[in-house]
Write a protein that holds these residues in place. Structure first.
Motif, PDB file in Angstrom:
ATOM      1  N   THR A   1       0.840  -1.177   0.000  1.00 45.27           N
ATOM      2  CA  THR A   1       0.000   0.000   0.000  1.00 45.27           C
ATOM      3  C   THR A   1       0.881   1.236   0.000  1.00 45.27           C
ATOM      4  OG1 THR A   1      -1.651  -1.189   1.262  1.00 45.27           O
ATOM      5  CG2 THR A   1      -1.854   1.173   1.214  1.00 45.27           C
ATOM      6  N   TYR A   3       0.588   5.849  -1.058  1.00 46.53           N
ATOM      7  CA  TYR A   3      -0.329   6.985  -1.094  1.00 46.53           C
ATOM      8  C   TYR A   3       0.072   7.943  -2.203  1.00 46.53           C
ATOM      9  CZ  TYR A   3      -1.800   5.118   3.332  1.00 46.53           C
ATOM     10  OH  TYR A   3      -2.264   4.272   4.290  1.00 46.53           O
ATOM     11  N   ASN A   9      -4.223   9.851  -0.775  1.00 46.87           N
ATOM     12  CA  ASN A   9      -5.147   8.821  -1.203  1.00 46.87           C
ATOM     13  C   ASN A   9      -4.414   7.497  -1.349  1.00 46.87           C
ATOM     14  OD1 ASN A   9      -7.408  10.632  -1.455  1.00 46.87           O
ATOM     15  ND2 ASN A   9      -6.353  11.472  -3.239  1.00 46.87           N
ATOM     16  N   ALA A  10      -5.094   6.404  -1.056  1.00 47.55           N
ATOM     17  CA  ALA A  10      -4.462   5.085  -1.013  1.00 47.55           C
ATOM     18  C   ALA A  10      -4.143   4.537  -2.400  1.00 47.55           C
ATOM     19  CB  ALA A  10      -5.358   4.104  -0.271  1.00 47.55           C
ATOM     20  N   LEU A  42     -10.119  -2.834   2.410  1.00 48.94           N
ATOM     21  CA  LEU A  42     -10.429  -1.663   1.578  1.00 48.94           C
ATOM     22  C   LEU A  42     -11.444  -0.765   2.279  1.00 48.94           C
ATOM     23  CD1 LEU A  42     -10.777  -3.004  -2.085  1.00 48.94           C
ATOM     24  CD2 LEU A  42      -9.065  -1.402  -1.220  1.00 48.94           C
ATOM     25  N   VAL A  46     -10.087   2.937   2.810  1.00 49.96           N
ATOM     26  CA  VAL A  46     -10.485   3.851   1.754  1.00 49.96           C
ATOM     27  C   VAL A  46     -11.622   4.749   2.216  1.00 49.96           C
ATOM     28  CG1 VAL A  46     -11.418   4.004  -0.570  1.00 49.96           C
ATOM     29  CG2 VAL A  46      -9.706   2.281  -0.049  1.00 49.96           C
ATOM     30  N   ASP A  49     -10.665   8.898  -2.581  1.00 49.31           N
ATOM     31  CA  ASP A  49     -10.286   8.267  -3.834  1.00 49.31           C
ATOM     32  C   ASP A  49      -9.113   7.321  -3.599  1.00 49.31           C
ATOM     33  OD1 ASP A  49     -12.169   9.919  -4.894  1.00 49.31           O
ATOM     34  OD2 ASP A  49     -10.752  11.317  -5.791  1.00 49.31           O
ATOM     35  N   TYR A  50      -9.041   6.275  -4.402  1.00 50.37           N
ATOM     36  CA  TYR A  50      -7.923   5.333  -4.307  1.00 50.37           C
ATOM     37  C   TYR A  50      -7.688   4.699  -5.668  1.00 50.37           C
ATOM     38  CZ  TYR A  50     -11.213   1.387  -4.333  1.00 50.37           C
ATOM     39  OH  TYR A  50     -12.174   0.475  -4.685  1.00 50.37           O
ATOM     40  N   LEU A  81     -17.037   1.975  -2.820  1.00 50.75           N
ATOM     41  CA  LEU A  81     -15.690   1.568  -3.238  1.00 50.75           C
ATOM     42  C   LEU A  81     -15.535   1.640  -4.749  1.00 50.75           C
ATOM     43  CD1 LEU A  81     -14.878  -1.437  -0.864  1.00 50.75           C
ATOM     44  CD2 LEU A  81     -13.892   0.858  -0.835  1.00 50.75           C
ATOM     45  N   ASN A  84     -15.252   5.426  -5.672  1.00 49.28           N
ATOM     46  CA  ASN A  84     -14.006   6.075  -5.247  1.00 49.28           C
ATOM     47  C   ASN A  84     -12.772   5.531  -5.954  1.00 49.28           C
ATOM     48  OD1 ASN A  84     -15.547   7.615  -3.565  1.00 49.28           O
ATOM     49  ND2 ASN A  84     -14.799   6.735  -1.674  1.00 49.28           N
ATOM     50  N   LEU A  85     -12.910   4.391  -6.627  1.00 45.46           N
ATOM     51  CA  LEU A  85     -11.779   3.845  -7.387  1.00 45.46           C
ATOM     52  C   LEU A  85     -11.508   4.768  -8.570  1.00 45.46           C
ATOM     53  CD1 LEU A  85      -9.733   1.540  -7.946  1.00 45.46           C
ATOM     54  CD2 LEU A  85     -11.509   0.487  -9.351  1.00 45.46           C
TER      55      LEU A  85
END
Length: 170
Positions: A1, A3, A9-10, A42, A46, A49-50, A81, A84-85
């Motif tokens: 992971t 940012y 953001n992840a 997630l 989250v 946004d990611y 999810l 936000n992807l």
């Protein structure tokens, strides 16, 4: 992971080479629980946004998740999810992955399809995302280096250009 961006953001890195072999007797059980773990992680991580970086290189076919599993994953991911992807980057995409996504494209949302990006090398990935907080497994780095060497050899065999035949030293 890792940012990215001002809001940190992840960046979720998923290395397929570490998935279980499909010949395991408990394969379905392991994959089901792995998916539940990934989704719950997630949901915790989250808030904004990611992006997901899917590392496909160095993955034998027996470790690649099947179409049914991928479809189930997509259906079970909650709307927040999915919304936000911002990007789903596939590094070292195989013909199998490209074919599966091409065949399933009519059945997945156009919004999701537009988020999928193919990246052939780690150098291309570095141009897209900040890598200082992203860990790439050694096996993927080695796979990438071997592919780059093969690509350079093919280029030098097809070209008389002296620049393509020399190997860069670090």
């Amino acid at each position: 992971t890792g940012y990215y961006g001002d809001g940190l953001n992840a960046i979720i890195v998923f290395a397929a080479c570490f998935l279980p072999d499909s010949s395991r007797t408990d394969y379905n059980y392991v994959m089901e629980n792995l998916f539940l773990y990934v989704i719950s992680t997630l949901e915790l991580m989250v808030a904004e946004d990611y992006m997901i970086v899917y590392l496909n290189g160095a993955t034998p076919r027996s470790r690649m998740p099947g179409l049914g599993w991928m479809k189930k994953c997509y259906q079970m991911i909650d709307r927040r999810l999915r919304k936000n992807l911002k990007s789903f980057i596939i590094v070292h995409p195989s013909w199998f992955i490209r074919t599966i996504l091409a065949v399933t494209r009519p059945f997945i949302s156009s919004k999701f399809s537009s988020k999928i990006q193919y990246v052939n090398t780690l150098a291309e990935l570095r141009e897209m995302i900040p890598m200082e907080y992203v860990h790439i497994p050694d096996s993927i780095v080695k796979y990438d280096e071997e592919r780059c060497i093969k690509r350079k050899m093919r280029t030098s065999c097809l070209s008389n250009d002296p620049e393509n035949t020399s190997v860069e030293q670090e």
